[in-house]
Structures are given as structure tokens and as C-alpha cells.
Scaffold this motif. Structure first.
Motif, short mmCIF file in Angstrom:
data_model
loop_
_atom_site.label_atom_id
_atom_site.label_comp_id
_atom_site.label_asym_id
_atom_site.label_seq_id
_atom_site.Cartn_x
_atom_site.Cartn_y
_atom_site.Cartn_z
N THR A 140 1.21 -1.39 -0.37
CA THR A 140 0.22 -0.16 0.31
C THR A 140 0.77 1.26 0.13
O THR A 140 1.43 1.46 0.99
CB THR A 140 -1.05 0.24 1.35
N THR A 141 0.73 1.84 -0.94
CA THR A 141 1.91 2.57 -1.23
C THR A 141 1.49 3.86 -0.25
O THR A 141 2.81 4.55 0.27
CB THR A 141 1.92 3.86 -2.61
N GLY A 142 0.50 4.26 -0.06
CA GLY A 142 0.19 5.88 0.65
C GLY A 142 0.20 5.43 2.29
O GLY A 142 0.25 6.24 3.30
N GLY A 165 -5.92 -3.97 -0.16
CA GLY A 165 -4.90 -4.70 1.11
C GLY A 165 -5.59 -6.28 0.67
O GLY A 165 -4.45 -7.50 1.68
N ALA A 166 -5.76 -6.66 -0.56
CA ALA A 166 -5.29 -8.28 -1.40
C ALA A 166 -5.19 -7.95 -2.81
O ALA A 166 -4.60 -7.17 -3.35
CB ALA A 166 -7.03 -9.16 -1.40
N VAL A 167 -3.25 -9.50 -1.99
CA VAL A 167 -2.75 -9.61 -2.79
C VAL A 167 -3.04 -9.53 -4.47
O VAL A 167 -3.78 -10.74 -4.48
CB VAL A 167 -2.30 -10.47 -2.69
N SER A 187 -1.66 -15.88 1.70
CA SER A 187 -3.08 -15.18 0.24
C SER A 187 -3.25 -16.63 -0.67
O SER A 187 -1.86 -17.55 -1.19
CB SER A 187 -2.05 -14.13 -0.47
N PRO A 188 -4.57 -16.14 -1.08
CA PRO A 188 -4.95 -17.12 -2.33
C PRO A 188 -3.22 -16.69 -3.61
O PRO A 188 -3.74 -17.84 -4.52
CB PRO A 188 -6.00 -17.20 -2.16
#
Length: 398
Positions: A140-142, A165-167, A187-188
Motif C-alpha cells: 500500500t503506497t499511502g 489489502g488483497a494481493v 494469500s490465495p
């Protein structure tokens, strides 16, 4: 320290075969980071890792060196997961053909040129190692606070690879990093990314219960970037400064502190055996549950906290929604029982950026010495006059 399990696995002798078509060349998307000095005339008797990391305080990470490759083992790549090993091969060397459980271990050419970082906690370490230019993707860049990475984000050199938030596997595959380093969760999307030929490695620093042990995961990234010498210097400086603050408080009367806050009908508080519980102890402070050696957080009845901690001298919080003591009282009127510690309520929100990222959870993970100095100055202001706070701010009453 050598793990007996891994030591047994490595007892089998490797047979060397070529690793890929060209050890030092790859398509343009993977050339964003610094150039690397690869082996051009391989000598099987030569040690290609003259600088080696020694793990001192981290319990979830081991690194073993061989002449042209190293084996990095993460005890728990995610909470409750079995150990995972990664074979890091010096670029230009033939790939080791290993047997046993290492036969299927991911092999990664090092030094890597491009990294996708799954957690902001990875970024200060990479910057401290002089490897910020290798970062081409973040979750997340922010949330990013590390100046060197913020500069790269602003220049369009770093992309965000998560959605809500999900890859996003497609984004990672399109970016083609040399490696994706996870945040210590699963992560799936990781299976699809691996199938595309991108190694997925776990950094589980958050499972360390020691502040210094968590900081020492800097050496995980040193193994990937070939910066072991720099990592040793950086870590020893952090450890020395941490010990200096802790030693200064040896024998000093302990300041009683209140930790945590109300959540979902109970009081959530770090245990004495947790990461933060150890910081509090080293800062010359104490609290009624400091001898509870359970890992992680305790869920306590609000009544028990009122009975045992309402007369604490200091209140340490980590709540981004709270800007004053009045905000606490609005959340739950039972906070008014803590009028004493509320006069010295401190929140670890001084370094929150405009995107909501908190450098306490970024630089603070690499630099527990700075976090410790802040807490020590709160608990013993007479011993740290004029202290410049990095992460904590004193909450006004309104």
C-alpha cells in the motif's frame, strides 16, 4: 545457530547444474534495482560469501552458508505454518541440486535486483542497507513513511500490488520482481505468483517476541541483497543503543504504567512475554500483568484493570482514533476511572503520515532503540531531560 533439522538436510551433497540461461541477464522489468557483480568464472572451491551474517537474537530465522549458496530458513512463514527454507544462489554460480526437503525449496539468484515488499516494516531495513532502489512494489503506497521509498513512489518507480489489502496476482506478475517478500501471512494469490516463476518468500518478523530479535530480520534482506557487512554494522549499532538505554535504567525504581484500551467489551493489553511487554520492562516500567509470559495480548475484564491499574502513573496507548483524553471518554465512560494515569496519557501516533501509515510500525520495528528511548523518557523524565520524541506524543485533556 544451526537447526538440527536443516543440518541433517544439508548433509546430503549437492550436484551442480546450470541455473537458468544467463545468471546476470533478464528482461527489462527486473532491472530496476542496482546492478550486481555476478560470478563470471566459477570456481567450486571458492567461498563466494566472504561476509556472513550471524543471527544473535532472532528466533525465527536461520542462515547457513555454503560456498556459492546460502540456505535461509524461516521457522514459521505464517502463524502456525511449518518451517520454510529458501536457497539463495550467488548469481553466475551453477544451481545446487539438493535432496530431501530442500529439493523443492525455492531457489533465488542473489543479489536480487527488484523486490516487492509485502509490509512497510521491510522498507527501513532495505533503505538502511542501501538497497532502496531495489524496491519496485509495495502493498500500500499511502502507508509508506520511509523517505527513500516515498521518493521512489513519487517518481513512479514503485507500484502498489494490493487492492483493498488483497494481493493482486496479476499486478505482481506484470511487474516481474525478482522476489515477492510476504508480510508473514498467507494469500490465495501466492500460488498463482509462484506458478508464474516469481519466488514468494516469507518475512515473519512480526512473530518475534523480542524487540531486538524483530529488528535483526534486517539480515533476511541482507541475504537477498548481498549487504551482510552493512547489516552487521547497522544491527550492532541498534543493539548497542538499545542496551545503553536499558542499562541506564538498571536498578531504577519501576514506574507503574497502564497499557492498552477497551475493545469489544474487554481490555486488550500486551502480556509481559510479548514484544511490547519486553519494551516496557526494559524501559524501567512495570504493570500488574508483566509476569504473565504468554505471547501476544491478554483479554482482561475491565473491572480487573480498574481494580489493579487505576493508580498507574502513566498510560501508554497506540490508538490512531484518539487525539485527546476527551476522545477516550467519548469512546467509553469507564475510562473516567483512570483519571490519574490520564494526566500522563501518551499515544504512539506522533509519526502518522497523511495516508494513515504510522512510522511507529515501520521505522520503529527496525529501531526498537528509539521506541525504548521514548518509553523510558515517559516513565523516567528526570533521567531523560529534553528528550526529542520520535513516536509518542502527550495527549491533551481536550
Amino acid at each position: 545457530m544451526r537447526s538440527p533439522r536443516i543440518g541433517a538436510l544439508l548433509a546430503s551433497i549437492a550436484v551442480l547444474i546450470p541455473l537458468g540461461a544467463s545468471a546476470c541477464s533478464s528482461p527489462a522489468p527486473r532491472s530496476a534495482g542496482a546492478a550486481r557483480d555476478c560470478i563470471t568464472d566459477f570456481d567450486p572451491s571458492k567461498d563466494y560469501f566472504p561476509e556472513k551474517s550471524t543471527i544473535e537474537d532472532a528466533t525465527g530465522l536461520t542462515i547457513e552458508y555454503h560456498r556459492s549458496y546460502q540456505v535461509v530458513t524461516v521457522a514459521h512463514p505464517a502463524q502456525g505454518a511449518p518451517p520454510a527454507s529458501y536457497v539463495l544462489v550467488r548469481c553466475g554460480a551453477p544451481a545446487p541440486e539438493l535432496t530431501g526437503e530442500l529439493a523443492d525449496a525455492p531457489q533465488v539468484e542473489v543479489p536480487v535486483r527488484t523486490v516487492y515488499a509485502g509490509s512497510t516494516t521491510h522498507l527501513p531495513g532495505l533503505a538502511a542497507l542501501g538497497a532502496a532502489d531495489a524496491v519496485t512494489g509495495v502493498a500500500t503506497t499511502g502507508f509508506v513513511s520511509t523517505p527513500e521509498i516515498v521518493e521512489r513512489i513519487d517518481a513512479g518507480k514503485v507500484q502498489q500490488f494490493t487492492d483493498a489489502g488483497a494481493v493482486n496476482a496479476e499486478k505482481v506478475i506484470a511487474g516481474r520482481p525478482d522476489v515477492l517478500v510476504t508480510d508473514g501471512s498467507d494469500s490465495p494469490a501466492f500460488g498463482k505468483i509462484r506458478d508464474a516463476g516469481i519466488p514468494v518468500l516469507a518475512d515473519a518478523d512480526w512473530l518475534e517476541e523480542s524487540p531486538l530479535g524483530r529488528a535483526e530480520w534486517l539480515k533476511f534482506f541482507a541475504a537477498l541483497t548481498g549487504t551482510e557487512k552493512q547489516a552487521s554494522s547497522v544491527y550492532q549499532n541498534i543493539k548497542s543503543q538499545y542496551r545503553s538505554v536499558a542499562d541506564r535504567l538498571s536498578g531504577v525504581p519501576k514506574t507503574p504504567v497502564l497499557l492498552g484500551s477497551i475493545a469489544n467489551g474487554s481490555w486488550t493489553m500486551p502480556s509481559g512475554g510479548s514484544y511490547f511487554g519486553k519494551l516496557v520492562a526494559d524501559a524501567g516500567a512495570t504493570y500488574p500483568w508483566i509476569d504473565d509470559r504468554a505471547a501476544g495480548s491478554l483479554q482482561l475484564s475491565i473491572e480487573s484493570v480498574i481494580a489493579r491499574a487505576r493508580d498507574s502513573a502513566v498510560w501508554l496507548l497506540s490508538d490512531p482514533t484518539v487525539n485527546s483524553v476527551a476522545d477516550l471518554d467519548k469512546q467509553d465512560p469507564r475510562y473516567r476511572a483512570f483519571a490519574g494515569p490520564a494526566k500522563q496519557a501518551w499515544n504512539s501516533t506522533k509519526a502518522v503520515n497523511s495516508g494513515g501509515g504510522n512510522d511507529y510500525w515501520e521505522t520503529g520495528v527496525l529501531r526498537p532503540d528509539l521506541v525504548l528511548a521514548d518509553i523510558a523518557a515517559i516513565a523516567h523524565p528526570d533521567l531523560f531531560p529534553g528528550h526529542a520524541f520520535e513516536f509518542y506524543l502527550h495527549l491533551p485533556q481536550r
